[in-house]
Scaffold this motif. Structure first.
Motif, PDB file in Angstrom:
ATOM      1  N   ALA A 160      -2.350   0.683  -6.204  1.00 44.26           N
ATOM      2  CA  ALA A 160      -3.503   0.570  -5.310  1.00 44.26           C
ATOM      3  C   ALA A 160      -3.548   1.658  -4.254  1.00 44.26           C
ATOM      4  CB  ALA A 160      -3.503  -0.801  -4.628  1.00 44.26           C
ATOM      5  N   ALA A 161      -2.369   2.131  -3.805  1.00 46.04           N
ATOM      6  CA  ALA A 161      -2.391   2.936  -2.589  1.00 46.04           C
ATOM      7  C   ALA A 161      -1.508   4.172  -2.580  1.00 46.04           C
ATOM      8  CB  ALA A 161      -2.016   2.043  -1.399  1.00 46.04           C
ATOM      9  N   ALA A 162      -0.608   4.362  -3.520  1.00 46.13           N
ATOM     10  CA  ALA A 162       0.340   5.469  -3.428  1.00 46.13           C
ATOM     11  C   ALA A 162      -0.362   6.817  -3.570  1.00 46.13           C
ATOM     12  CB  ALA A 162       1.408   5.337  -4.505  1.00 46.13           C
ATOM     13  N   PRO A 163      -0.187   7.737  -2.615  1.00 50.52           N
ATOM     14  CA  PRO A 163      -0.742   9.094  -2.774  1.00 50.52           C
ATOM     15  C   PRO A 163      -0.076   9.785  -3.956  1.00 50.52           C
ATOM     16  CG  PRO A 163      -0.105   8.652  -0.481  1.00 50.52           C
ATOM     17  CD  PRO A 163       0.479   7.556  -1.316  1.00 50.52           C
ATOM     18  N   LEU A 166       2.944  12.017  -3.514  1.00 46.87           N
ATOM     19  CA  LEU A 166       4.180  11.395  -3.025  1.00 46.87           C
ATOM     20  C   LEU A 166       4.754  10.388  -4.018  1.00 46.87           C
ATOM     21  CD1 LEU A 166       3.152  10.698   0.694  1.00 46.87           C
ATOM     22  CD2 LEU A 166       4.456  12.641  -0.203  1.00 46.87           C
ATOM     23  N   ALA A 167       4.110  10.234  -5.165  1.00 45.44           N
ATOM     24  CA  ALA A 167       4.483   9.173  -6.101  1.00 45.44           C
ATOM     25  C   ALA A 167       5.947   9.258  -6.503  1.00 45.44           C
ATOM     26  CB  ALA A 167       3.585   9.231  -7.335  1.00 45.44           C
ATOM     27  N   ALA A 168       6.434  10.447  -6.820  1.00 41.08           N
ATOM     28  CA  ALA A 168       7.820  10.577  -7.278  1.00 41.08           C
ATOM     29  C   ALA A 168       8.796  10.205  -6.173  1.00 41.08           C
ATOM     30  CB  ALA A 168       8.078  12.004  -7.761  1.00 41.08           C
ATOM     31  N   LYS A 261       6.073  -2.331   1.652  1.00 45.33           N
ATOM     32  CA  LYS A 261       5.235  -2.889   2.715  1.00 45.33           C
ATOM     33  C   LYS A 261       4.280  -1.838   3.267  1.00 45.33           C
ATOM     34  CE  LYS A 261       8.437  -6.535   4.114  1.00 45.33           C
ATOM     35  NZ  LYS A 261       8.936  -7.306   5.265  1.00 45.33           N
ATOM     36  N   SER A 262       4.705  -0.583   3.308  1.00 45.34           N
ATOM     37  CA  SER A 262       3.800   0.483   3.746  1.00 45.34           C
ATOM     38  C   SER A 262       2.613   0.585   2.794  1.00 45.34           C
ATOM     39  CB  SER A 262       4.549   1.820   3.797  1.00 45.34           C
ATOM     40  OG  SER A 262       5.597   1.800   4.730  1.00 45.34           O
ATOM     41  N   LEU A 263       2.881   0.516   1.500  1.00 47.15           N
ATOM     42  CA  LEU A 263       1.806   0.562   0.513  1.00 47.15           C
ATOM     43  C   LEU A 263       0.894  -0.652   0.643  1.00 47.15           C
ATOM     44  CD1 LEU A 263       3.848   1.796  -2.574  1.00 47.15           C
ATOM     45  CD2 LEU A 263       2.245   3.145  -1.206  1.00 47.15           C
ATOM     46  N   PHE A 264       1.474  -1.812   0.948  1.00 45.60           N
ATOM     47  CA  PHE A 264       0.660  -3.007   1.200  1.00 45.60           C
ATOM     48  C   PHE A 264      -0.296  -2.769   2.366  1.00 45.60           C
ATOM     49  CE2 PHE A 264       0.549  -6.581   4.259  1.00 45.60           C
ATOM     50  CZ  PHE A 264      -0.405  -7.371   3.625  1.00 45.60           C
ATOM     51  N   LEU A 265       0.211  -2.222   3.476  1.00 40.04           N
ATOM     52  CA  LEU A 265      -0.643  -1.946   4.623  1.00 40.04           C
ATOM     53  C   LEU A 265      -1.748  -0.957   4.252  1.00 40.04           C
ATOM     54  CD1 LEU A 265       2.080  -1.601   7.409  1.00 40.04           C
ATOM     55  CD2 LEU A 265       0.505  -3.520   7.104  1.00 40.04           C
ATOM     56  N   LEU A 291       4.869   5.031   5.835  1.00 41.66           N
ATOM     57  CA  LEU A 291       5.336   5.608   4.574  1.00 41.66           C
ATOM     58  C   LEU A 291       5.957   6.989   4.805  1.00 41.66           C
ATOM     59  CD1 LEU A 291       5.546   5.407   1.488  1.00 41.66           C
ATOM     60  CD2 LEU A 291       3.262   6.437   1.361  1.00 41.66           C
ATOM     61  N   ASP A 292       5.335   7.776   5.658  1.00 43.59           N
ATOM     62  CA  ASP A 292       5.898   9.092   5.965  1.00 43.59           C
ATOM     63  C   ASP A 292       7.287   8.967   6.581  1.00 43.59           C
ATOM     64  OD1 ASP A 292       3.630  10.333   5.028  1.00 43.59           O
ATOM     65  OD2 ASP A 292       2.721  10.596   6.998  1.00 43.59           O
ATOM     66  N   ARG A 293       7.467   7.965   7.438  1.00 39.76           N
ATOM     67  CA  ARG A 293       8.778   7.763   8.056  1.00 39.76           C
ATOM     68  C   ARG A 293       9.800   7.294   7.025  1.00 39.76           C
ATOM     69  NH1 ARG A 293       5.262   5.601  12.068  1.00 39.76           N
ATOM     70  NH2 ARG A 293       5.698   3.450  11.459  1.00 39.76           N
TER      71      ARG A 293
END
Length: 298
Positions: A160-163, A166-168, A261-265, A291-293
């Motif tokens: 749903a949300a992963a750029p 950054l997927a790998a 949880k970052s992806l959930f947000l 997610l960046d952190r």
């Protein structure tokens, strides 16, 4: 307002108070923005009314009624403490609870500017919470499993949300969590759902923790994920130094859970941008920065 079977209005809340707690019915009432499973209404300056809304059962509020009065005296930050029970009635066939109000601004509408103080405050709160739970404490349900048992949830939010760029990296962090050894200590108290909407801030630092509906006894890694979800860049390292109870496996599990949880947000933010029920636009940027952190490491 999120749609529900019954429209919860100020008049309804006041009528319920008149029926069951008339001594509180004269206090000012105002709606608190946000919420999903439950809706909050501020009652005077020191109280709140927590109304069951989208939650299908009363179990989460009943759990808070049972355990929060026991936990609160031992915690260094304010948490909501149930004071009065509201019973289902003809007007409102669900439960509701009068609780203490935890003052501050929800982090999804605020910010932390005193990062070191917030990291140490969060560590102190979780050290105090993460003590061995009694035998009759609630067990984990949707929250609390080892990451290897959360793959379906991770994949849902990932898709749903992963750029794409950054997927790998995200999958690598998740893979380390799945491969990490599980919690081998006794079940400890775990909040379970620490994210920016479930803590409040004041004067640039953490000032309180709310919404204990996911409370369970189990693996503290579910709370340790908050080091990335809540704290500014660099805060996770300061947090783990101060917490001083997490081994390498716990950090790996926590970091993977923080990625999920970052992806959930972020997915909730996406839904909010499109006006979908339950979506929260302001959660998207919070999730992306978290997610960046996570990807930057402890």
């Amino acid at each position: 307002m999120i749609e529900s079977e019954i429209e919860i209005s100020e008049d309804l809340v006041r009528d319920l108070l008149r029926e069951q707690h008339p001594d509180l019915a004269g206090l000012p009432i105002r709606e608190v923005a946000g919420g999903w499973g439950n809706q909050m209404w501020r009652l005077g300056n020191e109280l709140a009314v927590r109304m069951q809304r989208m939650d299908k059962t009363p179990d989460l509020q009943l759990k808070e009624r049972r355990w929060l009065p026991t936990l609160a005296p031992h915690l260094p930050l304010p948490i909501p403490v149930p004071l009065r029970d509201g019973a289902p009635s003809e007007r409102f066939p669900k439960i509701w609870t009068v609780m203490t109000w935890v003052d501050g601004t929800p982090l999804d509408h605020g910010s932390i500017t005193c990062g070191d103080h917030a990291a140490e405050t969060l560590a102190g709160f979780l050290r105090a919470l993460h003590v061995e739970a009694p035998a009759d404490a609630p067990t984990a349900s949707d929250f609390g499993a080892h990451p290897e048992h959360c793959t379906d949830g991770f994949e849902h939010f990932f898709q749903a949300a992963a750029p794409a760029d950054l997927a790998a990296e995200i999958r690598a962090v998740w893979g380390e969590a799945v491969a990490a050894p599980g919690w081998e200590g006794p079940p400890v108290w775990v909040h379970g759902d620490l994210h920016p909407a479930n803590v409040v801030v004041a004067d640039g630092t953490l000032a309180g923790v709310v919404d204990f509906g996911a409370l369970f006894a189990g693996d503290p890694a579910w709370d340790l994920a908050a080091a990335w979800l809540l704290l500014p860049a660099g805060g996770a390292a300061r947090f783990f130094d101060s917490y001083a109870q997490a081994d390498e496996a716990a950090v790996r599990r926590a970091r993977g859970l923080a990625a999920m949880k970052s992806l959930f947000l972020m997915s909730m933010g996406w839904a909010g941008d499109r006006g979908l029920p339950g979506g929260k636009s302001n959660w998207g940027p919070a999730g992306r920065s978290a997610l960046d952190r996570v990807l930057a490491g402890p």
